[in-house]
Design a protein around this motif. Structure first.
Motif, PDB file in Angstrom:
ATOM      1  N   GLY A 122       0.805  -1.224  -0.056  1.00 13.09           N
ATOM      2  CA  GLY A 122       0.062  -0.039   0.116  1.00 13.09           C
ATOM      3  C   GLY A 122       0.885   1.100   0.049  1.00 13.09           C
ATOM      4  O   GLY A 122       2.000   1.068  -0.178  1.00 13.09           O
ATOM      5  N   ASN A 123       0.225   2.298   0.166  1.00 13.47           N
ATOM      6  CA  ASN A 123       0.870   3.661   0.056  1.00 13.47           C
ATOM      7  C   ASN A 123       1.321   4.047   1.607  1.00 13.47           C
ATOM      8  O   ASN A 123       0.664   3.478   2.672  1.00 13.47           O
ATOM      9  N   ASN A 124       2.469   4.694   1.961  1.00  9.14           N
ATOM     10  CA  ASN A 124       2.827   5.141   3.117  1.00  9.14           C
ATOM     11  C   ASN A 124       3.321   3.957   4.067  1.00  9.14           C
ATOM     12  O   ASN A 124       2.911   3.541   5.274  1.00  9.14           O
ATOM     13  N   VAL A 125       4.293   3.125   3.283  1.00  9.77           N
ATOM     14  CA  VAL A 125       4.763   1.898   4.155  1.00  9.77           C
ATOM     15  C   VAL A 125       6.062   1.808   4.263  1.00  9.77           C
ATOM     16  O   VAL A 125       6.713   2.243   3.448  1.00  9.77           O
ATOM     17  N   ASP A 139      -2.144   0.120   3.661  1.00 16.56           N
ATOM     18  CA  ASP A 139      -1.903   1.413   3.647  1.00 16.56           C
ATOM     19  C   ASP A 139      -1.429   1.635   4.940  1.00 16.56           C
ATOM     20  O   ASP A 139      -1.945   0.971   6.028  1.00 16.56           O
ATOM     21  N   ASN A 140      -0.379   2.605   5.198  1.00 16.78           N
ATOM     22  CA  ASN A 140      -0.228   3.248   6.645  1.00 16.78           C
ATOM     23  C   ASN A 140       0.368   2.070   7.437  1.00 16.78           C
ATOM     24  O   ASN A 140      -0.069   1.894   8.500  1.00 16.78           O
ATOM     25  N   ARG A 152       0.243  -1.197  12.266  1.00 18.45           N
ATOM     26  CA  ARG A 152      -0.364   0.237  11.562  1.00 18.45           C
ATOM     27  C   ARG A 152       0.246   1.304  12.150  1.00 18.45           C
ATOM     28  O   ARG A 152       0.463   1.640  13.453  1.00 18.45           O
ATOM     29  N   SER A 153       0.457   2.252  11.288  1.00 19.86           N
ATOM     30  CA  SER A 153       0.920   3.659  11.673  1.00 19.86           C
ATOM     31  C   SER A 153       0.697   4.776  10.991  1.00 19.86           C
ATOM     32  O   SER A 153       0.958   4.832   9.605  1.00 19.86           O
ATOM     33  N   GLN A 154      -0.104   5.703  10.941  1.00 23.32           N
ATOM     34  CA  GLN A 154      -0.389   6.844  10.228  1.00 23.32           C
ATOM     35  C   GLN A 154       0.734   7.518   9.392  1.00 23.32           C
ATOM     36  O   GLN A 154       0.593   8.235   8.518  1.00 23.32           O
TER      37      GLN A 154
END
Length: 165
Positions: A122-125, A139-140, A152-154
């Protein structure tokens, strides 16, 4: 894409083989494209980079310590990807994950990490060094270990991504 990278980062800050990769992709004249492809092949061999000129990679690609990197020609990489020494993005030839990875935007892939098979990142990994990824990553997320441990991490890649476009 190459001209956008050049405007954003200046002429001396992107590895030479990466400049040739972008020129090969953007050349409209078939003879010029072939010329760039030959020069690109020579430049990437010097750094032990396995990267096809036909691989789909978005803008903002960054190679940290660009040596011994393998990217399967069928893999798809999004924008603002950071790759480090020893990274392998490979294809699996059998089983339920037969195929090559698809990697989203703003992904940081640490030293000696391996991503194989028809998986989606996903995005932001952030993929930690020495991680083996053979499953989908949402994602995240921050991923580490073998087998994958996903947290998980924003703001997984905050302050990690270089050359953001």
């Amino acid at each position: 894409m190459y001209n956008q990278d050049k405007k954003r980062y200046g002429s001396g800050r992107i590895p030479y083989f990466q400049k040739l990769y972008r020129k090969t992709q953007s050349a409209n004249n078939k003879f010029l494209k072939m010329f760039y492809k030959v020069i690109f092949t020579l430049a990437k061999r010097k750094k032990f980079i396995e990267l096809s000129a036909d691989t789909v990679i978005g803008e903002g690609l960054y190679f940290g310590h660009a040596y011994c990197i393998t990217i399967n020609p069928n893999a798809k990489l999004g924008k603002n990807i950071n790759l480090h020494k020893g990274v392998t993005i490979g294809q699996e030839n059998r089983g339920k994950r037969k195929g090559a990875p698809t990697i989203g935007d703003e992904v940081w892939i640490g030293i000696n990490s391996t991503i194989v098979g028809n998986v989606t990142i996903g995005n932001n990994v952030l993929i930690a060094p020495n991680t083996y990824v053979n499953c989908d990553i949402p994602d995240n997320s921050i991923v580490f270990g073998n087998p994958c441990i996903i947290k998980r991490s924003q703001n997984a890649t905050e302050d990690y991504i270089n050359r953001k476009v």
